[in-house]
Enzyme design. Structure first.
Site, PDB file in Angstrom:
ATOM      1  N   HIS A 218       0.815  -1.218   0.000  1.00 20.75           N
ATOM      2  CA  HIS A 218       0.000   0.000   0.000  1.00 20.75           C
ATOM      3  C   HIS A 218       0.850   1.270   0.000  1.00 20.75           C
ATOM      4  CE1 HIS A 218       0.505  -0.476   4.479  1.00 20.75           C
ATOM      5  NE2 HIS A 218       0.577   0.840   4.422  1.00 20.75           N
ATOM      6  N   ASP A 246      -0.519  -7.434   0.695  1.00 19.88           N
ATOM      7  CA  ASP A 246       0.085  -6.144   1.014  1.00 19.88           C
ATOM      8  C   ASP A 246       1.592  -6.307   0.933  1.00 19.88           C
ATOM      9  OD1 ASP A 246       0.442  -3.538   1.653  1.00 19.88           O
ATOM     10  OD2 ASP A 246      -0.302  -3.666   3.709  1.00 19.88           O
ATOM     11  N   GLY A 326       3.490   5.460   9.351  1.00 22.18           N
ATOM     12  CA  GLY A 326       4.877   5.541   8.925  1.00 22.18           C
ATOM     13  C   GLY A 326       5.652   4.269   9.187  1.00 22.18           C
ATOM     14  N   SER A 328       4.530   1.365   8.326  1.00 24.58           N
ATOM     15  CA  SER A 328       4.186   0.427   7.260  1.00 24.58           C
ATOM     16  C   SER A 328       5.402  -0.021   6.485  1.00 24.58           C
ATOM     17  CB  SER A 328       3.193   1.074   6.294  1.00 24.58           C
ATOM     18  OG  SER A 328       1.886   1.041   6.792  1.00 24.58           O
ATOM     19  N   SER A 343       1.967  -4.294   7.906  1.00 25.29           N
ATOM     20  CA  SER A 343       0.860  -3.905   7.031  1.00 25.29           C
ATOM     21  C   SER A 343      -0.028  -2.863   7.702  1.00 25.29           C
ATOM     22  CB  SER A 343       0.025  -5.132   6.647  1.00 25.29           C
ATOM     23  OG  SER A 343      -1.127  -4.769   5.923  1.00 25.29           O
TER      24      SER A 343
END
Length: 374
Positions: A218, A246, A326, A328, A343
């Site tokens: 993402h 993801d 942040g 991720s 994720s």
């Protein structure tokens, strides 16, 4: 990247030899566990220093035992987990005869009603349903031997939720749990600092692979340009999948190189990555991310489906490690074994919560990548 070169020389690592299965319950504390890692486990898991060191050694023994115990269980296999109370691997099976065979490998065994194949089939039927936004996730609970569907408590009475749950229950053994919040991704708008940026997001590097690194899907689409923590040109998203999965990988150039290290942010020694054995449910796991840095917790479930607002994401692993915007794409690691990339989830590092990661081995397999290991 700023601390990586010295980390290769200074990081404390686990030794290469696996503990014998028979030593799992009384494993000798690992003398090479870094003080920072042990301190993080003390803070986040409520352990003493001795308990943290002992648990790391016990988990390492359980990882080594898991493949052979699963092979012995065969078609009667119903899941595995690390039992922190006993310090041993537990294997669920549907046959008392297979339970005895599993115990001979050095693992504990539990006889249950439903096989892993049966529960996975139930979950796959639910995966094909269209879930309303109030449904946060669903997964196989190996300890309870059933499929669990999590629903936001304040929206469980909705007609669309009731209809979904009726269809889910028709698929097989399903239990409904209410939760305070549903998961969201942990991407963040660009801010100054760490560690990589697109035109839209700041996210975190997961693990180095030969030719670049893996991260969350993402955070960018194929062709998205990436800049490093210092704002310099870094590379491009070559592959990306979200929702459904993801996962993504970024090829690097412009003078950037890859190293098999997860940054400890000064809270623990930077961790060398030596492989990607999958940790069983119940194992400790730690996360490194550019917003909240280094935090630890426990693996709560595997092969779960998360229902983000953008669509469902499958085959995720759930933890009680906190994360925030942040983080991720950042690293999940157990000992020296890569687990996955961050994720999303719910909660934060002030109040706690759950965070899911995309297993790294699935990313490597999808894109034909090779993990950079020490």
């Amino acid at each position: 990247m700023r601390t990586v070169l010295s980390a290769l020389l200074l990081v404390a690592t686990w030794g290469g030899a696996a503990l014998a299965p028979s030593t799992a319950a009384a494993a000798t504390p690992d003398p090479e566990a870094s003080p920072g890692l042990v301190a993080a486990m003390q803070r986040d898991l409520g352990l003493t220093e001795q308990q943290a060191r002992t648990r790391l050694a016990q988990e390492k023994a359980a990882f080594a035992l898991q493949p052979s115990a699963e092979r012995v269980a065969g078609a009667d296999f119903a899941g595995t987990w690390f039992d922190a109370d006993t310090g041993r691997l537990t294997v669920a099976v549907t046959s008392r005869q297979k339970a005895e065979s599993v115990r001979k490998t050095g693992a504990d065994a539990r006889v249950v009603r439903h096989s892993a194949a049966r529960l996975d089939a139930v979950k796959q039927r639910i995966d094909r349903l269209k879930a309303p936004a109030a449904v946060g996730s669903w997964h196989v609970d190996v300890r309870a031997n059933e499929v669990v569907v999590q629903v936001a408590a304040d929206r469980i009475g909705g007609a669309d939720v009731k209809a979904f749950l009726d269809r889910a229950r028709a698929a097989g053994p399903v239990r409904v749990e209410t939760v305070d919040a549903t998961p969201t991704t942990f991407a963040a708008g660009t801010v100054g600092g760490d560690p990589y940026y697109t035109h839209q997001y700041r996210c975190s590097i997961g693990f180095s692979v030969h030719g670049g690194f893996v991260t969350a899907g993402h955070c960018g689409t194929p062709g998205t340009f990436v800049r490093g923590w210092d704002g310099s040109d870094m590379g491009w998203f070559q592959g990306s999948s979200f929702p459904g999965d993801d996962m993504a990988w970024v090829s690097t150039g412009y003078g950037w190189w890859t190293v098999p290290v997860v940054i400890g942010w000064g809270q623990t020694s930077d961790r060398l990555v030596r492989g990607s054995w999958e940790a069983p449910v119940g194992s400790s796991v730690c996360r490194s991310g550019s917003t909240t840095k280094w935090h630890c917790g426990t693996v709560l479930g595997r092969n779960e489906t998360i229902n983000y607002s953008q669509g469902a994401v499958h085959q995720m692993t759930r933890t009680n490690v906190c994360a925030e915007g942040g983080d991720s794409g950042g690293s999940f690691i157990t000992g020296d074994q890569a687990q996955g990339v961050t994720s999303g989830g719910w909660g934060d590092c002030s109040t706690g919560g759950n965070t899911w990661f995309q297993p790294v081995n699935e990313i490597l397999g999808r894109y034909g990548l090779t993990l950079h290991t020490a």
